[in-house]
Scaffold this active site. Structure first.
Site, PDB file in Angstrom:
ATOM      1  CE  LYS A  80     -31.742  23.238  84.236  1.00 57.71           C
ATOM      2  NZ  LYS A  80     -31.091  21.904  84.161  1.00 57.71           N
ATOM      3  CB  SER A 155     -28.028  22.652  86.549  1.00 57.26           C
ATOM      4  OG  SER A 155     -28.717  21.846  85.609  1.00 57.26           O
ATOM      5  CB  SER A 179     -29.336  18.801  86.136  1.00 56.21           C
ATOM      6  OG  SER A 179     -28.037  19.286  86.292  1.00 56.21           O
TER       7      SER A 179
END
Ligand code: GLN
Length: 487
Positions: A80, A155, A179
């Site tokens: 990420k 996210s 997330s």
């Protein structure tokens, strides 16, 4: 070569270590698949082919020289894009960090590299990890591999989509309020949020430091266990890192679940949870009972205050953490400014997207003199009550089972104009972060539209092995993890 991309990380590492296949061949197979598939999915912000090839070549050289290349030898991993990678742009999917190239690696990156993993690229996210659909990214759209008109969740949506689409066997995400678990549920993968302090946050761009935790996505329990053995364990560079060694999760996550006590917290099945999701959770419960678990209902009375408490604590910490983006040290800098204040103001006005601005405003308000007691202090008291709900629940049961999300994946654009509706998709995941306990989302079948269901298991601090054991028992008894999206 297409069959290589269906191998698990555990299979890849052992094949590479035994010299059956080279790390470079593994890398090429995944790079080909990314080139074919990612134009449709949009999981990656950047694919770091050259650095990956160097890493894979180094693994192969070690094997040729008889040196142990590590537990993750040749395993391609996506990160990420809110974790610092030395010499490689780290954007947090924000215009504000345009041009920021970290001079150091996050501890998780160093540990992956030391274990022989091959970092293949950085994945899309909601800006600064604030959001639940990836639609707050300033840099691109990510689509759900099961239905390209749906969001992947957020996210960490890019990482979840990459694993679901078999672009990598493992990806890292971060989870401040859900997330990792929420996008894992939407994309039909496994996502683990470890106990707070289990994985070092050094080099993770801070959102809400008392809630943030890094964790993995994968399609098998073995792969989650394997990568967690590499990621976890004390790090002197993170003062909140627990003073413990990495647990041997691969070994400890095997075994039956006879007599395991599972609790159903009724408040997690309240209004807003869709009927198909409720039924999916109950089918998992039935299966676990078949496997020997004992189920009881219980109450966690402060659950209704989870969302309001989180949306004070998280923005308060964010407003403080994001104060550093003043145009001086990191990323983009507004031009033609008259003073330091003007520079900070224009840089932030131009660089941050609307959701990040909303959080900074809410957080600054909640912390300001005169409002601190009414908001931040009160929210921290509620946080303690939520923690105590967990302590009391775990006096009676070993693990809790809940939906991960109230619905399956929603459409792109469906909630982007309604920040409150968006936030309600985290209603079941926020409490684990407030309490610091581990949580996992596992696949639990598909709805009428073919979209994956996710079910959440929560356990007491440091119960990762138990959560993985229950997940393994359930997934071994079903075939959900063998199914993959057609792309
Ligand atoms: N969706 C939640 C939020 O927007 C959680 C985000 C996260 O876990 N990073 O705050």
């Amino acid at each position: 070569m297409s069959e290589i991309t269906n191998l698990t990380a555990t299979e890849i590492a052992s094949a590479v270590r035994e010299g059956i296949v080279s790390a470079v061949d593994i890398l090429d197979a995944f790079l080909d698949r990314i080139a074919d598939v990612d134009p449709h999915v949009g999981a990656f912000l950047i694919v770091t082919s050259d650095a990956a090839r160097q890493a894979a070549t180094a693994v192969d050289a070690k094997i040729a020289a008889g040196i142990d290349p590590g537990k993750l030898a040749g395993v391609p991993i996506a990160i990420k894009d809110n974790m610092c990678t030395r010499g490689i742009a780290t954007t947090c999917a924000s215009k504000l960090l345009d041009g920021f190239i970290p001079p150091y690696d996050a501890t998780v990156i160093t540990r992956l590299q030391d274990a022989g993993a091959v970092i293949i690229g950085k994945t899309n996210l909601d800006e600064f990890a604030m959001g639940s659909s990836c639609e707050n990214s300033a840099l691109g759209v990510t689509r759900n591999p099961w239905d390209l008109s749906k969001v992947p969740g957020g996210s960490s949506g890019g990482s979840a989509a990459a694993v679901a689409a078999r672009l990598v066997p493992i990806a890292l995400g971060s989870d401040t309020g859900g997330s990792i678990r929420q996008p894992a549920a939407f994309c039909g993968t496994i996502g683990l949020k470890p106990t707070y302090g289990m994985v070092s946050r050094f080099g993770l761009v801070a959102f809400a430091s008392s809630l943030d935790q890094i964790g993995p996505f994968a399609n098998t329990v073995d792969d989650i266990a394997l990568v967690m053995e590499v990621l976890s364990g004390h790090d002197p560079k993170d003062s909140t890192s627990l003073p413990i060694d990495a647990p041997e999760l691969m070994k400890a996550s095997h075994g039956d679940i006879k007599g395991l006590r599972i609790g159903i917290p009724d408040e997690y099945f309240a209004d807003g949870i869709s009927e198909p999701v409720r039924e999916a959770v109950m089918e998992v419960v039935d299966k676990l009972v078949e496997l020997g678990a004992v189920v009881s209902h219980l109450s966690m009375p402060h659950t209704e205050y989870t969302l309001p408490a989180y949306y004070i604590v998280a923005p308060a910490e964010a407003s403080s953490n994001l104060a550093r983006y003043d145009g001086v040290r990191y990323g983009n800098r507004a031009s033609k400014t008259l003073s330091h204040e003007d520079l900070a103001e224009k840089t932030r006005e131009q660089g941050f997207g609307p959701e990040v601005k909303r959080r900074i405003l809410i957080g600054t308000y909640a912390l300001s003199a005169g409002y601190y007691d009414a908001f931040y202090h009160k929210a921290m008291q509620v946080r303690t009550l939520i923690q105590q709900d967990f302590v009391k629940a775990f006096e009676h049961v070993d693990v809790l089972i809940t939906p991960t999300t109230p619905t399956t994946a929603f459409g792109i654009g469906e909630k982007s104009d309604d920040p409150l509706a968006m936030k309600l998709s985290d209603i079941c995941t926020l409490s684990a972060n407030l309490a610091g306990v581990p949580g996992i989302s596992i696949p639990a079948g598909f709805d009428d539209e073919g979209l994956p269901f996710g079910v959440q298991l929560l356990g007491p601090a440091l119960s990762e092995a138990l959560l993985l054991k229950v997940s393994r028992a359930y997934l071994d008894a079903t075939n959900w993890t063998d199914q993959e999206p057609v792309l």
